[in-house]
Motif scaffolding. Sequence first.
Motif, PDB file in Angstrom:
ATOM      1  N   ARG A  75      15.161  -3.523  10.270  1.00 49.96           N
ATOM      2  CA  ARG A  75      15.030  -4.594   9.143  1.00 49.96           C
ATOM      3  C   ARG A  75      13.992  -4.073   8.593  1.00 49.96           C
ATOM      4  O   ARG A  75      13.883  -4.338   6.937  1.00 49.96           O
ATOM      5  CB  ARG A  75      14.870  -5.926   9.524  1.00 49.96           C
ATOM      6  N   TYR A  76      12.634  -3.705   9.013  1.00 52.56           N
ATOM      7  CA  TYR A  76      11.699  -3.648   8.088  1.00 52.56           C
ATOM      8  C   TYR A  76      11.790  -2.270   7.288  1.00 52.56           C
ATOM      9  O   TYR A  76      11.487  -2.296   6.004  1.00 52.56           O
ATOM     10  CB  TYR A  76      10.125  -3.269   9.050  1.00 52.56           C
ATOM     11  N   ILE A  77      12.220  -1.141   7.648  1.00 53.99           N
ATOM     12  CA  ILE A  77      12.574   0.193   7.235  1.00 53.99           C
ATOM     13  C   ILE A  77      13.374  -0.495   5.858  1.00 53.99           C
ATOM     14  O   ILE A  77      13.360   0.133   4.690  1.00 53.99           O
ATOM     15  CB  ILE A  77      13.040   1.079   7.994  1.00 53.99           C
ATOM     16  N   ALA A  78      14.775  -1.034   6.206  1.00 53.06           N
ATOM     17  CA  ALA A  78      15.622  -1.500   5.114  1.00 53.06           C
ATOM     18  C   ALA A  78      14.877  -2.097   3.781  1.00 53.06           C
ATOM     19  O   ALA A  78      15.043  -2.130   2.749  1.00 53.06           O
ATOM     20  CB  ALA A  78      16.659  -2.124   5.521  1.00 53.06           C
ATOM     21  N   ARG A  79      14.000  -2.980   4.445  1.00 48.31           N
ATOM     22  CA  ARG A  79      13.174  -3.956   3.248  1.00 48.31           C
ATOM     23  C   ARG A  79      12.448  -3.196   2.518  1.00 48.31           C
ATOM     24  O   ARG A  79      12.103  -3.314   1.206  1.00 48.31           O
ATOM     25  CB  ARG A  79      12.589  -4.970   4.020  1.00 48.31           C
ATOM     26  N   TYR A  80      11.363  -2.058   3.195  1.00 52.26           N
ATOM     27  CA  TYR A  80      10.533  -1.132   2.706  1.00 52.26           C
ATOM     28  C   TYR A  80      11.179  -0.396   1.421  1.00 52.26           C
ATOM     29  O   TYR A  80      10.776  -0.233   0.552  1.00 52.26           O
ATOM     30  CB  TYR A  80       9.982  -0.361   3.804  1.00 52.26           C
ATOM     31  N   ILE A  81      12.284   0.170   2.106  1.00 54.26           N
ATOM     32  CA  ILE A  81      13.180   1.159   0.972  1.00 54.26           C
ATOM     33  C   ILE A  81      13.642   0.209  -0.210  1.00 54.26           C
ATOM     34  O   ILE A  81      13.480   0.617  -1.318  1.00 54.26           O
ATOM     35  CB  ILE A  81      14.336   1.799   1.559  1.00 54.26           C
ATOM     36  N   ALA A  82      14.253  -0.967   0.112  1.00 51.21           N
ATOM     37  CA  ALA A  82      14.546  -1.841  -0.954  1.00 51.21           C
ATOM     38  C   ALA A  82      13.427  -2.331  -1.937  1.00 51.21           C
ATOM     39  O   ALA A  82      13.891  -2.567  -3.081  1.00 51.21           O
ATOM     40  CB  ALA A  82      15.308  -3.042  -0.244  1.00 51.21           C
ATOM     41  N   ALA A  85       0.877  -1.250  -0.001  1.00 46.03           N
ATOM     42  CA  ALA A  85       0.064  -0.067   0.066  1.00 46.03           C
ATOM     43  C   ALA A  85       0.997   1.292  -0.047  1.00 46.03           C
ATOM     44  O   ALA A  85       0.471   2.272  -0.571  1.00 46.03           O
ATOM     45  CB  ALA A  85      -0.930  -0.096   1.226  1.00 46.03           C
ATOM     46  N   GLY A  86       2.019   1.213   0.668  1.00 42.87           N
ATOM     47  CA  GLY A  86       2.632   2.457   0.883  1.00 42.87           C
ATOM     48  C   GLY A  86       2.622   3.027   2.054  1.00 42.87           C
ATOM     49  O   GLY A  86       1.276   2.838   2.673  1.00 42.87           O
ATOM     50  N   GLY A  99      11.636  -0.375  -3.334  1.00 42.82           N
ATOM     51  CA  GLY A  99      11.546   0.792  -4.290  1.00 42.82           C
ATOM     52  C   GLY A  99      10.647   1.935  -3.865  1.00 42.82           C
ATOM     53  O   GLY A  99      10.500   2.970  -4.467  1.00 42.82           O
ATOM     54  N   ARG A 100       9.846   1.788  -2.731  1.00 52.51           N
ATOM     55  CA  ARG A 100       9.110   2.896  -2.230  1.00 52.51           C
ATOM     56  C   ARG A 100       9.956   3.781  -1.389  1.00 52.51           C
ATOM     57  O   ARG A 100      11.114   3.647  -0.742  1.00 52.51           O
ATOM     58  CB  ARG A 100       8.043   2.322  -1.188  1.00 52.51           C
ATOM     59  N   PRO A 101       9.635   5.199  -1.495  1.00 55.56           N
ATOM     60  CA  PRO A 101      10.138   6.309  -0.841  1.00 55.56           C
ATOM     61  C   PRO A 101      10.207   5.938   0.586  1.00 55.56           C
ATOM     62  O   PRO A 101       9.201   5.598   1.377  1.00 55.56           O
ATOM     63  CB  PRO A 101       9.618   7.624  -1.058  1.00 55.56           C
ATOM     64  N   ARG A 102      11.082   6.590   1.293  1.00 53.92           N
ATOM     65  CA  ARG A 102      11.267   6.383   2.819  1.00 53.92           C
ATOM     66  C   ARG A 102      10.241   7.011   3.507  1.00 53.92           C
ATOM     67  O   ARG A 102       9.952   8.278   3.297  1.00 53.92           O
ATOM     68  CB  ARG A 102      12.781   6.909   3.406  1.00 53.92           C
TER      69      ARG A 102
END
Length: 205
Positions: A155-162, A127-128, A164-167
Motif C-alpha cells: 500500500r505504501y509503494i502504491a501511494r508513493y508512486i501515486a 523527501a523522496g 508522482g515520484r519515481p518508484r
Amino acid sequence: MLQALQNQKRVLRKSIHSVIHSLENIQEQSRAVTAKILLLPEFHSCTRVSCYLSMPSGELDTSEIVTTILESSDKSLFVPKISQNGTMELLKLDNQNDLDTLPSGKWGIREPSYESEAGPRLNAIDAGLDLILVPGVAFDRSMTRLGHGKGYYDRYIARYIASGRPRPLLVGLGLRDQLLDTAVPVEEHDYKMDMIVTPDAVLHR
C-alpha cells in the motif's frame, strides 16, 4: 479464488515462521546479508534509504545496516511508523541517539514519533527515496515477495508512486530459508522486488 490464494499465503507464512524460529544462526546469516548490502553499487550511490527496524527475534537483524546509514555523511535513513489507522509512513531518523531513544511499539519493534527533538520529522513522501530495504516472510526466484499479511509495504509503494515520484529500488532482505525454489502465491497488488539479498546470493530482476 482469492480466498484460496489467501489461504495458501497463510499456510506458507506459518510454515516459514516455524522454520525461522528454530534457527540458531540468524545473527550469522544477518551479518552475511549486511556485508552484501554494504557492497552493492546501488547502496553506495543512493542518498535516501528506507530500512526497517527488525524485530527483537525471529527476523533478519538490520541493526548494522541501520547504524551504517546513520553514520554515513551522505545518506539519510527513513524508518517505518504505523499510524493508528493502519497506514505506514517512512520517517527520517536524525542520528544514532535518536534511534537509541525510540520506544518499542508493536511486536517489540522500535518506532519513531512524528516529531524528534529537532522538530517535525521529514516524511519520505515529501523527501523522496532512492532505495527501500524491504522485509518479507518469503521470496521466490521470480522476485515475488510474501509479506506478513498486513499489506503495509504494498500500500505504501502504491501511494508513493501515486504521489508522482519515481518508484524507488525495492530490495528484499531474507534469510537462507526465506528464498524458495517454489513459487510464492501472488496477488495483483503485490509488488515484485528489483533485487533480493540473502546470505548466499544477490538476485536481480
